[in-house]
Design an enzyme around this catalytic site. Structure first.
Site, PDB file in Angstrom:
ATOM      1  N   LYS A 169       0.857  -1.200   0.000  1.00 43.13           N
ATOM      2  CA  LYS A 169       0.000   0.000   0.000  1.00 43.13           C
ATOM      3  C   LYS A 169       0.882   1.235   0.000  1.00 43.13           C
ATOM      4  O   LYS A 169       1.808   1.336   0.812  1.00 43.13           O
ATOM      5  CB  LYS A 169      -0.883   0.024   1.260  1.00 43.13           C
ATOM      6  CG  LYS A 169      -2.106  -0.868   1.167  1.00 43.13           C
ATOM      7  CD  LYS A 169      -2.975  -0.665   2.393  1.00 43.13           C
ATOM      8  CE  LYS A 169      -4.129  -1.624   2.433  1.00 43.13           C
ATOM      9  NZ  LYS A 169      -5.273  -1.256   1.593  1.00 43.13           N
ATOM     10  N   ASP A 222      -7.233 -12.308  10.998  1.00 44.99           N
ATOM     11  CA  ASP A 222      -7.422 -11.772   9.641  1.00 44.99           C
ATOM     12  C   ASP A 222      -6.674 -10.460   9.444  1.00 44.99           C
ATOM     13  O   ASP A 222      -6.090 -10.236   8.387  1.00 44.99           O
ATOM     14  CB  ASP A 222      -8.928 -11.562   9.390  1.00 44.99           C
ATOM     15  CG  ASP A 222      -9.213 -11.078   7.977  1.00 44.99           C
ATOM     16  OD1 ASP A 222      -8.633 -11.650   7.037  1.00 44.99           O
ATOM     17  OD2 ASP A 222     -10.007 -10.123   7.810  1.00 44.99           O
ATOM     18  N   HIS A 227      -1.564  -7.923   8.745  1.00 39.84           N
ATOM     19  CA  HIS A 227      -1.443  -6.565   8.210  1.00 39.84           C
ATOM     20  C   HIS A 227      -1.015  -5.510   9.240  1.00 39.84           C
ATOM     21  O   HIS A 227      -0.094  -4.745   9.016  1.00 39.84           O
ATOM     22  CB  HIS A 227      -2.778  -6.106   7.616  1.00 39.84           C
ATOM     23  CG  HIS A 227      -3.297  -7.005   6.542  1.00 39.84           C
ATOM     24  ND1 HIS A 227      -2.499  -7.569   5.586  1.00 39.84           N
ATOM     25  CD2 HIS A 227      -4.557  -7.418   6.254  1.00 39.84           C
ATOM     26  CE1 HIS A 227      -3.241  -8.296   4.758  1.00 39.84           C
ATOM     27  NE2 HIS A 227      -4.496  -8.222   5.149  1.00 39.84           N
ATOM     28  N   LYS A 326     -15.207  -5.234  11.511  1.00 46.05           N
ATOM     29  CA  LYS A 326     -16.118  -5.140  10.366  1.00 46.05           C
ATOM     30  C   LYS A 326     -17.474  -4.616  10.817  1.00 46.05           C
ATOM     31  O   LYS A 326     -17.792  -4.641  12.007  1.00 46.05           O
ATOM     32  CB  LYS A 326     -16.268  -6.520   9.736  1.00 46.05           C
ATOM     33  CG  LYS A 326     -14.937  -7.049   9.172  1.00 46.05           C
ATOM     34  CD  LYS A 326     -15.138  -7.977   8.005  1.00 46.05           C
ATOM     35  CE  LYS A 326     -13.830  -8.522   7.476  1.00 46.05           C
ATOM     36  NZ  LYS A 326     -13.123  -7.638   6.572  1.00 46.05           N
TER      37      LYS A 326
HETATM   38  C1  BG6 Z   1      -7.782  -8.787   3.678  1.00 47.37           C
HETATM   39  C2  BG6 Z   1      -8.720  -9.325   4.739  1.00 47.37           C
HETATM   40  O1  BG6 Z   1      -6.523  -9.394   3.796  1.00 47.37           O
HETATM   41  O2  BG6 Z   1      -7.664  -7.381   3.837  1.00 47.37           O
HETATM   42  C3  BG6 Z   1     -10.087  -8.683   4.588  1.00 47.37           C
HETATM   43  O3  BG6 Z   1      -8.847 -10.737   4.596  1.00 47.37           O
HETATM   44  C4  BG6 Z   1      -9.959  -7.165   4.639  1.00 47.37           C
HETATM   45  O4  BG6 Z   1     -10.980  -9.132   5.599  1.00 47.37           O
HETATM   46  C5  BG6 Z   1      -8.887  -6.670   3.652  1.00 47.37           C
HETATM   47  O5  BG6 Z   1     -11.225  -6.612   4.298  1.00 47.37           O
HETATM   48  C6  BG6 Z   1      -8.598  -5.187   3.875  1.00 47.37           C
HETATM   49  O6  BG6 Z   1      -7.685  -4.728   2.931  1.00 47.37           O
HETATM   50  P1  BG6 Z   1      -8.097  -3.646   1.833  1.00 47.37           P
HETATM   51  O7  BG6 Z   1      -6.822  -3.333   1.142  1.00 47.37           O
HETATM   52  O8  BG6 Z   1      -9.105  -4.339   0.960  1.00 47.37           O
HETATM   53  O9  BG6 Z   1      -8.693  -2.502   2.577  1.00 47.37           O
END
Ligand code: BG6
Length: 460
Positions: A169, A222, A227, A326
């Site tokens: 990103k 997740d 992340h 979420k």
């Molecule tokens: C993914 C998750 O890796 O990243 C999802 O599995 C999440 O649940 C997503 O919504 C968020 O990333 P981005 O770049 O789509 O905002």
């Protein structure tokens, strides 16, 4: 000059990740990098005719904004086949058909990924083959270690890319420039000047039909385990000498090795929530437990918040609060750095003297910095102003960046094996505590900002 020919083999090519994220990213990359000589092979379990596959690829490339001229020949030569990616025989046939060095992208659930890696470990592989493994890498610390051990037996680490698209990103990469190209920030980037760091990734979307994966993962695995800990590493790391993969990933690994649950106290440093029915924006959303494929008994959280400490000289005593969930009211995706108040305000100065904050929005790409300055009228009365800037967009979205690394053999934006294990090590006490029920699973209505009773972490 064109680069040597590569064949991108996507396992799980009929799935959602391929259509929604991988192929749009690939289309952008091909539009930007005319030197890439690429063949594309899709492998999936759902039958598709060549025409259907090419239509799918075209639609995804177009969605990513690819230029038609740049992708035309790749689409025309692209093929799709139904195969069992866990079968050595099927994999052998696929490799035999690759015109270039294969880069195998695992757009697969972790359990299937493990089986494919096992099959590969028993085969003679094409020279130079690259494996790109989607997150989550393993399902817990033990399985991540086992997977790393297995990979190390048959392929060099530099040919393994553990994908975490947050590292691609542009806003995350922009932190490097902001920190290391500005004396103003880097000189004050420590516990003497910073009081707390928050990394928030609130999403408005709900489960979106992903129960098969998400109900076994939850918000902690997740989003935070992968992340957000990567983002923490970029914020907390020491300045690397260069941005090459050894220096950058080494600095990130060092920061993560120092990271642990705040005071080792899971009940006071973490909390979890699950959404009930509600309305997000104008959209009605049913409760999480009623979604097809969800097993309420699993007690999966859809919102997680954890306070971590980075136990080193630079960060001693500064909580890093990571939060993601979420079906929340606002898509608040940002990093908030709160500076300590000044040690002494000259007597005679009055008015607002709030702690300054630096807010880096991960989406949209913006930053804001609060300053206390002399207010209007009486110059001895302080007021707060906010300086705002927009980060320049990158030509590639996160998946385009990640794929560029995979196809050009640059591992800078992929997660190193030890780091993947470190991220599991960091969250393991939380997973264990939650499993034992030491932290309640609190309800929040979809469209709210989380459970009402939640107060700021870490609890004193
Ligand atoms: C993914 C998750 O890796 O990243 C999802 O599995 C999440 O649940 C997503 O919504 C968020 O990333 P981005 O770049 O789509 O905002």
């Amino acid at each position: 000059m064109t680069s040597p020919r590569h064949t991108l083999v996507i396992l799980g090519a009929s799935g959602d990740l391929t259509a929604r994220l991988l192929l749009p990213g690939l289309g952008q990359l091909l539009s930007e990098r005319s030197d890439l000589d690429l063949e594309l092979i899709g492998v999936g379990s759902v039958p598709m005719t060549p025409a259907q596959w090419r239509k799918r690829v075209t639609a995804s490339f177009t969605a990513g904004g690819a230029s038609a001229a740049a992708v035309e020949s790749v689409i025309a030569a692209s093929t799709y086949r139904v195969a069992d990616a866990t079968s050595p025989d099927d994999l052998k046939k696929i490799f035999a058909d690759c015109a270039g060095t294969p880069a195998v992208y695992f757009a697969l659930p972790p359990a299937v990924t493990e089986k494919v890696v096992e099959a590969l470990s028993k085969m003679k592989l094409p020279t130079g083959i690259v494996l790109a493994l989607e997150k989550p890498f393993g399902t817990d610390l033990r399985s991540a270690r086992a997977l790393n051990r297995l990979l190390a037996e048959f392929i060099p680490e530099r040919q393994v890319h553990r994908v975490d698209h947050f590292l691609g990103k542009s806003t995350v990469l922009n932190i490097l420039g902001l920190r290391f190209a500005n004396r103003l920030f880097e000189e004050s980037w420590n516990a003497s000047n910073i009081e707390r760091v928050e990394i928030n990734y609130d999403e408005q979307i709900g489960l979106e039909g992903r129960a098969g994966y998400y109900d076994k993962a939850g918000a902690l695995i997740d989003m935070i385990q992968s992340h957000l800990l990567q983002v923490l590493a970029v914020i907390a790391m020491e300045p690397p000498s260069t941005l090459d993969s050894d220096d950058l990933r080494g600095a990130m690994a060092q920061a993560l090795r120092a990271t642990r649950v705040w005071k080792g106290d899971v009940p006071n440093a973490s909390r979890r929530g699950r959404y009930t029915a509600g309305t997000v924006g104008k959209e009605k959303m049913g409760s999480y437990v009623k979604q097809p494929g969800v097993d309420p008994a699993r007690g999966t959280e859809t919102l997680a918040e954890i306070a971590f400490a980075v136990d080193n000289w630079r960060w001693a005593g500064v909580p890093f609060i990571l939060r993601s969930g979420k079906a929340l009211a606002d898509a608040r995706k940002d990093i908030v750095i709160t500076f300590r108040p000044v040690p002494h305000l000259p007597t005679g100065m009055t008015g607002r003297n709030q702690s300054s904050q630096l807010r880096i929005a991960l989406d949209p790409h913006r930053m804001e910095l609060d300053l206390n300055i002399n207010g209007e009228g009486d110059p001895f009365i302080l007021d707060a102003v906010t300086l705002k800037a927009t980060f320049a967009d990158s030509a590639l979205d996160a998946y385009g960046e990640v794929l560029e690394g995979i196809l050009t053999g640059d591992a800078t934006l992929s997660v190193r094996g030890d780091v993947a294990e470190e991220c599991w090590r960091i969250v393991t006490p939380v997973l264990a505590g939650w499993h034992k029920g030491t932290v309640s699973l609190d309800n929040y209505a979809a469209g709210s900002s989380g459970p009402r009773a939640w107060k700021q972490l870490p609890r004193p």
